[in-house]
Design a protein around this motif. Sequence first.
Motif, PDB file in Angstrom:
ATOM      1  N   UNK A 258     -19.861  50.169 -61.860  1.00  0.00           N
ATOM      2  CA  UNK A 258     -20.528  49.668 -60.658  1.00  0.00           C
ATOM      3  C   UNK A 258     -22.034  49.496 -60.845  1.00  0.00           C
ATOM      4  N   UNK A 259     -22.614  50.199 -61.796  1.00  0.00           N
ATOM      5  CA  UNK A 259     -24.043  50.013 -62.056  1.00  0.00           C
ATOM      6  C   UNK A 259     -24.346  48.550 -62.349  1.00  0.00           C
ATOM      7  N   UNK A 260     -23.426  47.889 -63.058  1.00  0.00           N
ATOM      8  CA  UNK A 260     -23.605  46.471 -63.390  1.00  0.00           C
ATOM      9  C   UNK A 260     -22.936  45.573 -62.364  1.00  0.00           C
ATOM     10  N   UNK A 261     -21.696  45.903 -61.994  1.00  0.00           N
ATOM     11  CA  UNK A 261     -20.892  44.954 -61.217  1.00  0.00           C
ATOM     12  C   UNK A 261     -21.218  44.956 -59.730  1.00  0.00           C
ATOM     13  N   UNK A 262     -21.536  46.111 -59.162  1.00  0.00           N
ATOM     14  CA  UNK A 262     -21.770  46.212 -57.721  1.00  0.00           C
ATOM     15  C   UNK A 262     -23.249  46.357 -57.402  1.00  0.00           C
ATOM     16  N   UNK A 263     -23.900  47.321 -58.041  1.00  0.00           N
ATOM     17  CA  UNK A 263     -25.296  47.617 -57.717  1.00  0.00           C
ATOM     18  C   UNK A 263     -26.274  46.669 -58.415  1.00  0.00           C
ATOM     19  N   UNK A 264     -25.827  46.076 -59.500  1.00  0.00           N
ATOM     20  CA  UNK A 264     -26.623  45.065 -60.235  1.00  0.00           C
ATOM     21  C   UNK A 264     -27.994  45.603 -60.663  1.00  0.00           C
ATOM     22  N   UNK A 265     -27.975  46.855 -61.136  1.00  0.00           N
ATOM     23  CA  UNK A 265     -29.213  47.468 -61.624  1.00  0.00           C
ATOM     24  C   UNK A 265     -29.249  47.499 -63.149  1.00  0.00           C
ATOM     25  N   UNK A 266     -28.279  46.847 -63.784  1.00  0.00           N
ATOM     26  CA  UNK A 266     -28.201  46.729 -65.242  1.00  0.00           C
ATOM     27  C   UNK A 266     -28.205  45.251 -65.594  1.00  0.00           C
ATOM     28  N   UNK A 267     -28.983  44.860 -66.566  1.00  0.00           N
ATOM     29  CA  UNK A 267     -29.012  43.474 -67.031  1.00  0.00           C
ATOM     30  C   UNK A 267     -27.631  43.100 -67.583  1.00  0.00           C
ATOM     31  N   UNK A 268     -27.028  42.006 -67.103  1.00  0.00           N
ATOM     32  CA  UNK A 268     -25.704  41.621 -67.617  1.00  0.00           C
ATOM     33  C   UNK A 268     -25.651  41.496 -69.138  1.00  0.00           C
ATOM     34  N   UNK A 427     -16.337  41.617 -68.292  1.00  0.00           N
ATOM     35  CA  UNK A 427     -15.868  40.863 -67.128  1.00  0.00           C
ATOM     36  C   UNK A 427     -16.896  40.920 -65.997  1.00  0.00           C
ATOM     37  N   UNK A 428     -17.444  42.113 -65.774  1.00  0.00           N
ATOM     38  CA  UNK A 428     -18.451  42.269 -64.727  1.00  0.00           C
ATOM     39  C   UNK A 428     -19.687  41.414 -65.028  1.00  0.00           C
ATOM     40  N   UNK A 429     -20.085  41.379 -66.294  1.00  0.00           N
ATOM     41  CA  UNK A 429     -21.264  40.591 -66.677  1.00  0.00           C
ATOM     42  C   UNK A 429     -21.044  39.105 -66.471  1.00  0.00           C
TER      43      UNK A 429
END
Length: 454
Positions: A258-268, A427-429
């Motif tokens: 979720x850090x990447x997929x939901x919260x978007x606080x990680x660079x894809x 997939x999230x990225x």
Amino acid sequence: MRSRTIEAVAAFALFALGAAACGKSGGDAPSSSPSSSGPSASAAPASAPATLSYWASNQAPSVEDDKKVLQPELDKFEKQTGIKVKLEVIPWSDLLNRILGATTSGKGPDVLNIGNSWSASLQATGAFLPFDDATLARIGGKDRFIPASMSATGAPGQPPAAVPLYGLAYGLFYHKKLFADAGIEKPPATWAELIAVAKKLTDAQSGRYGLAIMGASYSENAHFAFMFGRQHGAKIFDGKQPRFDDPEMVAGIKQYIDLLSVHKVVNPSNAEYVNDTQILKDFSAGKAAMLMIQSYAATAIEQNGLARDAYGVAPVPLPDPLPANGKRVNSHVAGINIAVFEDSKNRDAALKFVEFMTSPEEQRILNAAFNSLPVVTSAYSDERFKTGNIQVFQKVLAETAESMPMIEETAQFETLVGTAMKDLLAEAASGKAVDDAAIRAKLTKANQQMASGK
């Protein structure tokens, strides 16, 4: 001794080739042409001092940096004992392949480093000298080692396959200037605070994100699967039966993805990072405000230009309150062990070398150089291990770290679950939603693969 080796190694190798499981993270990709043999130590003439062959793991930012640290200590050992040590530093991407080849061929070193979560899997090959009570007494005794580090040396109820050499634990590195510029006065202490702080520090338009991760490193993914799964009460295994797709494990893995997929606080783009090189550069350059990584990272961060007083370290935040049956686990017992090959013709010299490397004096020198943690209690009297950052890692290792399961199947867990997470992060990225059902499907497949041996 060899009767179990080929069968055990074959099973292990299906799932664990190229892992960087326990110490310096990343570098999962196997070497394109891994060597499966090394010079076997031969018995020295009675009139000549022994020569040991030693495979060291890559702890520093480069193999050459390792040699600069280790060679003076090996020269010191030779001066003290007359025993020469022939050093080879092996990158993590090659180390397990080399060890597995040596266990089947019998052409291995006298002494070697192993990632500590490999301990039970490699122990099952029968290729390593057991550290029973008498052998432990020859190197100074079991009681001088830190209990947490000793918990990751082999299967319960059996003599350890190795002894601890370097201790490691996860912590949250944070960039002080970015925090100050955003008006954030202290590092987050809970998972909700972590998300809030990371969102505040994320500015995708300028290329800055709250966190950086190694999304393509299956070993790193597996570490977080274990840690966050345990926070939700996941058992991982029931005996030796995998429970990868239990709801608690799904929840723990979703917390990370979720850090990447939901919260978007990680660079894809982090979904493609297979090792730590880029995230350490991003952190040092201010493109990432936080990292969840092991203590060794301090060396590379400083080499990349961020001064020691420009970053801080805090424990990896925990959910508050913990989920039902959740455990206060924010690191696995990470680190490097040192082992002796059963076939060594220089066993006495090898044990003297293990005693030397784990002596308080050498523990102070080596762990200070590698930004790792001493594994013998008395070494912490050194002022170099009384800094605030080191004390954070020391407290985590002693109080909130848990050893990954010391069973042969742990290597399979790391590869199967870590790879499933790599796929999910990819997939999230790409913008695809990754929900509980998607995670559970991947983990169910991992269970099935483990059961079938594929």
